[in-house]
Write an enzyme that holds these catalytic residues in place. Structure first.
Site, PDB file in Angstrom:
ATOM      1  CG  HIS A   1      -1.947  -1.042   1.210  1.00  0.00           C
ATOM      2  ND1 HIS A   1      -3.058  -0.983   2.018  1.00  0.00           N
ATOM      3  CD2 HIS A   1      -2.067  -2.196   0.495  1.00  0.00           C
ATOM      4  CE1 HIS A   1      -3.813  -2.065   1.811  1.00  0.00           C
ATOM      5  NE2 HIS A   1      -3.224  -2.814   0.890  1.00  0.00           N
TER       6      HIS A   1
ATOM      7  CD  GLU B   1      -2.624   4.672   1.942  1.00  0.00           C
ATOM      8  OE1 GLU B   1      -3.743   5.093   1.607  1.00  0.00           O
ATOM      9  OE2 GLU B   1      -2.193   3.549   1.601  1.00  0.00           O
TER      10      GLU B   1
ATOM     11  CB  CYS C   1      -6.559  -0.196   4.991  1.00  0.00           C
ATOM     12  SG  CYS C   1      -4.812  -0.692   5.019  1.00  0.00           S
TER      13      CYS C   1
ATOM     14  CB  CYS D   1      -2.195   2.311   5.571  1.00  0.00           C
ATOM     15  SG  CYS D   1      -1.731   1.245   4.178  1.00  0.00           S
TER      16      CYS D   1
END
Length: 157
Positions: A53, A55, A83, A86
């Protein structure tokens, strides 16, 4: 430098480049206390799978490069609400503020039951509220949600 909307539009451009490179359409950047962009990353699903991800990539690199005291005054900007994984990475890195363009709930509508992005119904504020230090959150920004969503159209089918 720029304000929230400028940085969020930059994350949309990062997400577009991520998609063009064969990854999921997400982008994130870290801005310093004065608003200067310090780091950026798109999603890295092609190389890292489900944990690639944007982030998380930024938070991990930020934790390597900067002290928690410095990161407490920094802001992570992301095209879509982080999420829980993250959000946890931002918390553990010591990042003081998170700003996002579109909610994860709206993302879930766009991704459906795609096995590469089975979203969790767990707002980042809930993750941060469970911590021992504050993380400020700003978002979503309705004025750019459609711009963020556009980058996901046709991707998850």
């Amino acid at each position: 430098m720029g304000g929230d909307l400028d940085h969020l539009r930059d994350t949309i451009r990062i997400a577009r480049r991520s998609r063009e490179a064969g990854n999921h359409p997400f982008g994130a950047l870290l801005a310093g206390p004065d608003g200067t962009r310090l780091l950026e990353s798109g999603n890295s699903h092609a190389a890292d799978g489900g944990t690639g991800h944007a982030e998380l990539n930024v938070a991990r690199e930020a934790a390597r490069r900067f002290s928690p005291d410095f990161l407490a005054d920094c802001t992570l900007y992301t095209s879509v609400e982080p999420c829980c994984m993250c959000a946890g990475a931002c918390y553990w890195a010591g990042i003081g503020t998170v700003v996002y363009g579109m909610t994860e709930k709206r993302l879930a509508v766009l991704t459906g039951d795609n096995p590469e992005n089975l979203t969790l119904d767990l707002p980042c504020e809930t993750v941060f509220a469970a911590g021992q230090r504050p993380v400020a959150v700003r978002g979503p920004f309705p004025e750019i949600e459609d711009e963020v969503a556009e980058g996901h159209r046709g991707f998850w089918n």
